[in-house]
Design a protein around this motif. Structure first.
Motif: not given
Length: 280
Positions: A58-66
């Motif tokens: 794991l390098k990052a966590v991405a939050l896809a927000i809508n």
């Protein structure tokens, strides 16, 4: 069997040095929305976040927000859990606004180290709102007498079947101010010197396009999740979507909680009203 394959994949990814970005979708109204309309809550998202922050390589966590917002409490709890996990794992968090990240949706976005949006995304609405209806005239015309008995003089505060009381409204507004101060503190802490406008603009409850939000310092860039993550971690980055798990029977039969049709109807109206505020 499935969990074994997943463990094998994460292990192999780490050994090969392939960067992995966990993608967590935060879509919908925040808070309880009835038995058939699942809203975003810490209870539902905690196991998802645990898995997302535990992926191999794991390098990052991405939050896809809508999200048009919802419960201030759940917004705060979810954002705090994301920050706790990021600190424990020492992993950066990126937020990507889709159609809308407003009100509680923007609160969630502030859990990220960087916020990105589409130029046409709706961003902001840093305020607190309470809405309802008054039905006292309807009861009177229908010849219905409503009988309410309470222990505690303010127990029936804001009763929609009674005329609005100025003292009750003042108390509600005081509560709203307290919640608003918490929201403002979150934005100030997480955005800091990146904010480029005064409190009278940023915290008025107004919302803006993604491009204007960039000028105000509410977001860090214009771009989508895949493009930004590939630019940051290379073309070979693996975007691993981590979502809620459903039981085998629920997946096969489409089973869910027992329906509460009246509650679900009200929840649907509330949800529609939240989205419609932003033209969606």
């Amino acid at each position: 069997m499935t969990s074994g394959r997943w463990a094998t994949w994460t292990t192999i990814s780490g050994l090969r040095g392939i960067p992995v970005v966990a993608v967590v979708r935060l879509a919908g109204v925040i808070g309880s929305m009835g038995s058939l309309r699942g809203g975003l809550s810490l209870t539902g998202l905690a196991p998802v976040l645990d898995r997302a922050f535990s992926l191999g390589g794991l390098k990052a966590v991405a939050l896809a927000i809508n999200s048009p917002g919802g419960s201030a409490v759940q917004s705060s709890l979810i954002a705090r859990r994301i920050r706790d996990q990021a600190a424990d794992k020492k992993v950066p968090v990126f937020a990507f606004a889709e159609d809308v990240a407003a009100s509680g949706g923007y609160w969630l976005a502030t859990a990220a180290d960087e916020i990105h949006a589409d130029a046409a995304s709706i961003i902001g609405s840093i305020g607190v709102i309470s809405a309802g209806f008054g039905f006292q005239d309807l009861l009177q015309r229908a010849g219905i007498e409503r009988r309410v008995h309470t222990a505690g003089p303010r127990k029936s505060m804001l009763d929609p079947f009674r005329p609005e009381n100025a003292e009750d409204v003042a108390r509600l507004e005081a509560i709203q101010r307290d919640i608003h101060e918490g929201f403002k503190a979150q934005v100030r802490e997480r955005r800091g010197q990146r904010l480029k406008a005064g409190d009278d603009v940023l915290f008025s409850g107004e919302f803006w396009s993604g491009r204007r939000a960039l000028e105000l310092g509410l977001v860090d860039g214009i771009g989508d999740l895949r493009t930004v993550m590939r630019a940051r971690f290379g073309d070979k980055v693996k975007l691993r979507v981590v979502g809620a798990r459903r039981g085998w029977l629920s997946r096969r039969m489409g089973l869910g909680p027992r329906a509460d049709w009246a509650g679900d109807l009200i929840a649907a109206v509330d949800e529609r009203a939240l989205w419609s505020r932003f033209g969606l």
